[in-house]
Scaffold this active site. Structure first.
Site, PDB file in Angstrom:
ATOM      1  N   HIS A   1       0.832  -1.574  -0.342  1.00 51.40           N
ATOM      2  CA  HIS A   1       0.164   0.173   0.342  1.00 51.40           C
ATOM      3  C   HIS A   1       0.478   0.934   0.053  1.00 51.40           C
ATOM      4  CE1 HIS A   1      -3.336   2.999   0.728  1.00 51.40           C
ATOM      5  NE2 HIS A   1      -4.060   1.292   0.951  1.00 51.40           N
TER       6      HIS A   1
ATOM      7  N   ALA B   1       9.576   9.069  11.380  1.00 51.01           N
ATOM      8  CA  ALA B   1       6.961   8.581  11.045  1.00 51.01           C
ATOM      9  C   ALA B   1       7.186   9.519   9.968  1.00 51.01           C
ATOM     10  CB  ALA B   1       7.083   9.384  11.580  1.00 51.01           C
TER      11      ALA B   1
END
Length: 299
Positions: free
Chosen positions: A82, A171
């Protein structure tokens, strides 16, 4: 009754059960919020959580989840089918009861600012919260993915809405916004040829001339050795699920391929499925509000 908001954060981890369990614990740690559903997929390497709560509690749980993900998901090591650009890839807020989309836009901006202020993660606002037209579509915002974001952030038109022009080292970048309910819907094919799924996804998605309210990509489900057309249906009334299914079925036939199943990821509005039942059963003069027992009892 309190205003109710749904939040459906997507995390770039679908295999490590310890991290997934930590996200579940965090999701349940804030009063005034209910974790309705969560699902994880190792091929996509992604987890999708569905929460509902009052307008203040939903902001707190969204922040705490992004914080946990930033501390436990390292995007420099993350791989999956994804597309993704951050440990927490996207945080959408959806109006559910006695609250407007405009109010959800304000919620999204508050959460986005806090994420950047306290976690130093750059934020793009998208969908109804988008600051410019080219940021409405999440696929356009995410283009380049984690690996391409450092360079993308230097482009004139891609300064983050919150934060500096540099990614969080582990992140990445997160998209936050408000939107109407969508259906995360996948169609599985009896082939291991990802090219076929990619070709069909191009035909059905709106950005390449297909259905206006369909976003789609081809992915490979390694554990089942099958290809999948993975979609987000952003307006199931404008583009109903059955119409996309039948188009995929028609296009797959040219390759000698069949549909072997479909998936709904997370929660879905009941009407999206009832519309399919009405179509396939050829029910005449059907009244969704009165003839569905549960709806009739609530009216």
């Amino acid at each position: 009754m309190a205003k109710l908001v749904e939040c459906i954060p997507n995390f770039s981890e679908g295999s490590d059960q310890k991290i997934i369990d930590g996200l579940v614990t965090t999701a349940k740690s804030v009063g005034g919020v209910t974790l309705l559903d969560y699902s994880s997929d190792s091929s996509h390497n992604r987890s999708v959580f569905t929460l509902v709560g009052d307008e203040n509690s939903i902001q707190e749980v969204a922040f705490q989840l992004v914080k946990y993900a930033s501390e436990h998901i390292d995007m420099t090591k993350q791989k999956g089918e994804h597309p993704r650009m951050g440990a927490t890839d996207v945080v959408p807020f959806v109006p559910i009861k006695d609250i407007t989309t405009e109010e959800c836009v304000e919620i999204s901006k508050k959460v986005a600012k806090r994420i950047n202020d306290e976690l130093n993660i750059p934020i793009f606002l998208y969908e109804e919260s988008a600051s410019t037209p080219n940021r409405v579509n999440l696929a356009r915002v995410r283009k380049g993915q984690f690996e391409g974001m450092p360079e993308k952030l230097q482009e004139e038109e891609w300064a983050p809405d919150f934060g500096e022009r540099k990614i969080h080292p582990t992140a990445g970048v997160t998209a936050v916004g408000a939107r109407m309910p969508l259906v995360a819907f996948n169609v599985n094919l009896d082939t291991d040829d990802i090219t076929i799924a990619n070709n069909i996804a191009k035909i059905v998605r709106g950005s390449s001339g297909g259905f206006k309210y369909c976003k789609g990509i081809g992915v490979m489900l390694e554990e089942r050795n099958i290809a999948q057309v993975s979609m987000n249906m952003v307006n199931f009334e404008g583009t109903p699920l059955y119409r996309v299914v039948e188009t995929i079925r028609f296009e797959a036939k040219r390759y000698g391929v069949n549909i072997i199943g479909t998936e709904v990821i997370g929660l879905t509005p009941a009407k999206a499925l009832i519309d399919c039942a009405e179509y396939y059963l050829q029910v005449e003069d059907f009244d969704y509000g009165k003839q569905v027992l549960e709806n009739h009892l609530l009216n």
